[in-house]
Motif scaffolding. Sequence first.
Motif, PDB file in Angstrom:
ATOM      1  N   THR A  60       0.828  -1.210   0.000  1.00 36.35           N
ATOM      2  CA  THR A  60       0.000   0.000   0.000  1.00 36.35           C
ATOM      3  C   THR A  60       0.859   1.255   0.000  1.00 36.35           C
ATOM      4  O   THR A  60       0.651   2.163  -0.816  1.00 36.35           O
ATOM      5  N   GLN A  63       2.671   1.640  -3.477  1.00 38.43           N
ATOM      6  CA  GLN A  63       1.863   2.036  -4.628  1.00 38.43           C
ATOM      7  C   GLN A  63       1.243   3.414  -4.457  1.00 38.43           C
ATOM      8  O   GLN A  63       1.014   4.110  -5.446  1.00 38.43           O
ATOM      9  N   LEU A  67       1.321   6.119  -7.418  1.00 37.53           N
ATOM     10  CA  LEU A  67       0.060   6.576  -8.003  1.00 37.53           C
ATOM     11  C   LEU A  67      -0.214   8.057  -7.771  1.00 37.53           C
ATOM     12  O   LEU A  67      -0.789   8.726  -8.631  1.00 37.53           O
ATOM     13  N   GLU A  86       5.686   3.918 -19.655  1.00 32.74           N
ATOM     14  CA  GLU A  86       4.729   2.854 -19.351  1.00 32.74           C
ATOM     15  C   GLU A  86       4.824   1.716 -20.354  1.00 32.74           C
ATOM     16  O   GLU A  86       4.668   0.549 -20.008  1.00 32.74           O
ATOM     17  N   TYR A  92       5.430  -4.443 -13.606  1.00 25.43           N
ATOM     18  CA  TYR A  92       4.056  -3.964 -13.564  1.00 25.43           C
ATOM     19  C   TYR A  92       4.054  -2.446 -13.726  1.00 25.43           C
ATOM     20  O   TYR A  92       4.445  -1.716 -12.814  1.00 25.43           O
ATOM     21  N   LEU A  94       1.851   1.182 -14.350  1.00 29.45           N
ATOM     22  CA  LEU A  94       0.738   1.668 -13.529  1.00 29.45           C
ATOM     23  C   LEU A  94      -0.585   1.004 -13.894  1.00 29.45           C
ATOM     24  O   LEU A  94      -1.403   0.703 -13.020  1.00 29.45           O
ATOM     25  N   GLN A  95      -0.799   0.770 -15.178  1.00 30.22           N
ATOM     26  CA  GLN A  95      -2.051   0.129 -15.598  1.00 30.22           C
ATOM     27  C   GLN A  95      -2.135  -1.293 -15.046  1.00 30.22           C
ATOM     28  O   GLN A  95      -3.168  -1.705 -14.513  1.00 30.22           O
ATOM     29  N   ARG A  96      -1.040  -2.039 -15.156  1.00 27.84           N
ATOM     30  CA  ARG A  96      -1.036  -3.403 -14.625  1.00 27.84           C
ATOM     31  C   ARG A  96      -1.171  -3.401 -13.102  1.00 27.84           C
ATOM     32  O   ARG A  96      -1.799  -4.284 -12.524  1.00 27.84           O
ATOM     33  N   LYS A  97      -0.559  -2.406 -12.456  1.00 32.21           N
ATOM     34  CA  LYS A  97      -0.651  -2.321 -10.997  1.00 32.21           C
ATOM     35  C   LYS A  97      -2.087  -2.078 -10.548  1.00 32.21           C
ATOM     36  O   LYS A  97      -2.533  -2.662  -9.553  1.00 32.21           O
ATOM     37  N   VAL A  98      -2.797  -1.221 -11.268  1.00 32.05           N
ATOM     38  CA  VAL A  98      -4.194  -0.952 -10.917  1.00 32.05           C
ATOM     39  C   VAL A  98      -5.010  -2.235 -11.022  1.00 32.05           C
ATOM     40  O   VAL A  98      -5.828  -2.549 -10.141  1.00 32.05           O
ATOM     41  N   LEU A 101      -4.121  -4.434  -8.075  1.00 30.40           N
ATOM     42  CA  LEU A 101      -4.684  -3.936  -6.822  1.00 30.40           C
ATOM     43  C   LEU A 101      -6.192  -4.161  -6.747  1.00 30.40           C
ATOM     44  O   LEU A 101      -6.733  -4.414  -5.662  1.00 30.40           O
ATOM     45  N   VAL A 102      -6.878  -4.075  -7.874  1.00 30.22           N
ATOM     46  CA  VAL A 102      -8.316  -4.368  -7.894  1.00 30.22           C
ATOM     47  C   VAL A 102      -8.553  -5.840  -7.557  1.00 30.22           C
ATOM     48  O   VAL A 102      -9.436  -6.183  -6.763  1.00 30.22           O
TER      49      VAL A 102
END
Length: 203
Positions: A60, A63, A67, A86, A92, A94-98, A101-102
């Motif tokens: 947490t 990231q 972010l 990117e 990972y 940012l898109q992959r991280k989101v 995290l979801v």
Amino acid sequence: MASFMEALRVQRWDDHRYYHHNRINQSLHVVSAVSFLVAYALAFKDPATAALVGWLVAMTSRQVGHLFFEPKGYDHVNETTHEHKEEIKVGYNLQRKVVLLVIWALAPLILYFDPSLLGLITPHQTTTDLIRNVGWIWLWLALAGLVFRMAQLFIQRDVQTGLVWGAKILTDPFHDIKLYHRAPLALLHGELVEEPEPHERGA
């Protein structure tokens, strides 16, 4: 081995220069790194609790730094766009991280539909049991996320790139402390962005 270590150095350098300009982000990475080391130590005795520490504190804080504090515009230091960074990001982005995290946030809902997780865990009887079972789910998710991205890199690039990235991820806590341990002090002195050395500009 020399080739492996050089590839590791390059991945670490690209990660630092592209995604770690902000001193708040760097400071949060120190918090994250220390938390990961605590999780590593706990993993030998209590893997579920280690996963809880790893996700709730270490991941947490890490990231949040990426972010919310790193600039998303044109990178004048490295003379490249955020979109380009990117696109070439090995691990990972940012898109992959989101997405990850979801999945992490939604994963505990599995226990509502199947408390035993197909017989892999003992169904919870108390709140403490439930929290520990969530920890087990998050532990397996962490391992799956690591193996999945390594496998992608094996296919998209080559085996060495995937292995190097895996080694980088597992050793990042040690390297982050070495690299960013002065960031909290710099932040207290009012330095919000790390100024690159002259030879680093445009590197």
